[in-house]
Design a protein around this motif. Sequence first.
Motif, mmCIF file in Angstrom:
data_model
loop_
_atom_site.group_PDB
_atom_site.id
_atom_site.type_symbol
_atom_site.label_atom_id
_atom_site.label_comp_id
_atom_site.label_asym_id
_atom_site.label_seq_id
_atom_site.Cartn_x
_atom_site.Cartn_y
_atom_site.Cartn_z
ATOM 1 N N VAL A 54 0.815 -1.131 0.101
ATOM 2 C CA VAL A 54 -0.048 -0.066 -0.093
ATOM 3 C C VAL A 54 0.904 1.447 -0.186
ATOM 4 N N VAL A 55 1.921 1.343 0.780
ATOM 5 C CA VAL A 55 2.823 2.499 1.149
ATOM 6 C C VAL A 55 3.359 2.725 -0.403
ATOM 7 N N GLN A 56 3.892 1.478 -1.112
ATOM 8 C CA GLN A 56 4.692 1.677 -2.372
ATOM 9 C C GLN A 56 3.622 2.248 -3.351
ATOM 10 N N ALA A 57 2.481 1.950 -3.455
ATOM 11 C CA ALA A 57 1.429 2.362 -4.307
ATOM 12 C C ALA A 57 1.109 3.737 -4.083
ATOM 13 N N ILE A 58 1.165 4.263 -2.720
ATOM 14 C CA ILE A 58 1.080 5.598 -2.486
ATOM 15 C C ILE A 58 2.019 6.391 -3.078
ATOM 16 N N GLN A 59 3.340 5.827 -2.798
ATOM 17 C CA GLN A 59 4.564 6.593 -3.453
ATOM 18 C C GLN A 59 4.510 6.727 -4.701
ATOM 19 N N ALA A 60 4.145 5.771 -5.419
ATOM 20 C CA ALA A 60 3.993 5.772 -6.848
ATOM 21 C C ALA A 60 2.907 6.918 -7.528
ATOM 22 N N PHE A 61 1.992 7.055 -6.872
ATOM 23 C CA PHE A 61 0.893 7.824 -6.812
ATOM 24 C C PHE A 61 1.186 9.523 -6.719
ATOM 25 N N TYR A 62 1.976 9.530 -5.396
ATOM 26 C CA TYR A 62 2.338 10.801 -4.839
ATOM 27 C C TYR A 62 3.855 10.947 -4.554
ATOM 28 N N PRO A 63 4.465 11.010 -5.695
ATOM 29 C CA PRO A 63 6.079 10.777 -5.572
ATOM 30 C C PRO A 63 6.620 11.874 -4.765
ATOM 31 N N GLU A 64 6.092 12.989 -4.676
ATOM 32 C CA GLU A 64 6.531 14.037 -3.991
ATOM 33 C C GLU A 64 6.358 14.197 -2.279
ATOM 34 N N ALA A 65 5.459 13.099 -2.147
ATOM 35 C CA ALA A 65 4.915 13.294 -0.679
ATOM 36 C C ALA A 65 5.959 12.630 0.330
ATOM 37 N N HIS A 66 6.205 13.200 1.614
ATOM 38 C CA HIS A 66 7.065 12.495 2.275
ATOM 39 C C HIS A 66 6.595 11.760 3.390
#
Length: 353
Positions: free
Chosen positions: A24-36
């Motif tokens: 889930v975290v890595q799917a979020i990273q792919a969609f929001y690449p600038e989010a910390h």
Amino acid sequence: MTPINSICILRLSAIGDVCHVVAVVQAIQAFYPEAHITWVIGKTEAALLQGLPGVKFVVFDKSEGFEAYRKLRSDLPETFDILLHMQVALRANLAAACIRAKRKIGFARHLSKELHGLVVNERAPASDRPHVLEGFAAFANAIGVPHFTPSWDIPIATAQSQWLATLCGTHKIGAQDKVFIVSPSASNPERNWLPERYAQVIDYASEQGFRTILCGGPSAQEHDLSCAIQRDCQHPPINIVGKTHLKQLLALLKRADIVLSPDSGPVHMATTQGTAVIGLYAHSNPARTGPFGSQALVVEVYHQVLLAQTGRNAMSLKWGRRLKGDNLMAQITVESVLQRFDKAAHALVCADE
């Protein structure tokens, strides 16, 4: 849409659950690449995920008691755009109260307990009958991430690769050898299969040309179970029970071709590495807690035991209901496990052609 610049994940335990959350975290990273992304996590689980790309871990050590909450408040002085509160246990809810966030997203009302609803201001959408991973994926959906196919990137460091090479060298396991991992013990001993039946499967795997490795933790219970399995084997496996830490185990599960285990963390660790898993289930519904990528290889008696105990099926009862009983795993036959083993072994042959 309001920009999302900072996200805090709260999921402290256990090993299987944090493996699901990684996807889930890595799917979020792919969609929001600038989010910390900051992840508040348990001490043992953090050791497994050390080095996860783009994630700052804040370790919550429950053994420290109330001091752990004070430290958490001190370690996280910022206000996050979003908190994804992905655990309903009381200690996690108390931890959530220590985290500042504009939006605090928790589980749906019917899944809440132990004050969960008091520390969130939004709810993730809920399916009636989700796998645990799908339940976590709903949190990503709640912040705009579309449906995704789970995938994992958990680093295996050079030290673990070197350890694995040494292990294989010591036991003369070549690159072309097929490796069968048996992780026989669950955290709750009633979820363990019988040692003589594990032994029969290990002997069968050896006759099919597999090198078998027994693995597990350092507890006396796990040591005793592994010794009992070895005594019953005509083709004794390599026994490294109690001799690995989590990162080493992850490297070993990646090297494996097939894994056999009851409902336990290694089932889900192996899934993150794309390894076929034969999961053994009697006490929990594998449609909810089984190996996400290997549902076709599950051997389960959960549904027949549920019907015998309640007279009802899983669809008519609370989703995720667990069953009690010391001898439920004995209803899983060796023949049913060997059928799944043959299926997994056949898939390996097809993949090589």
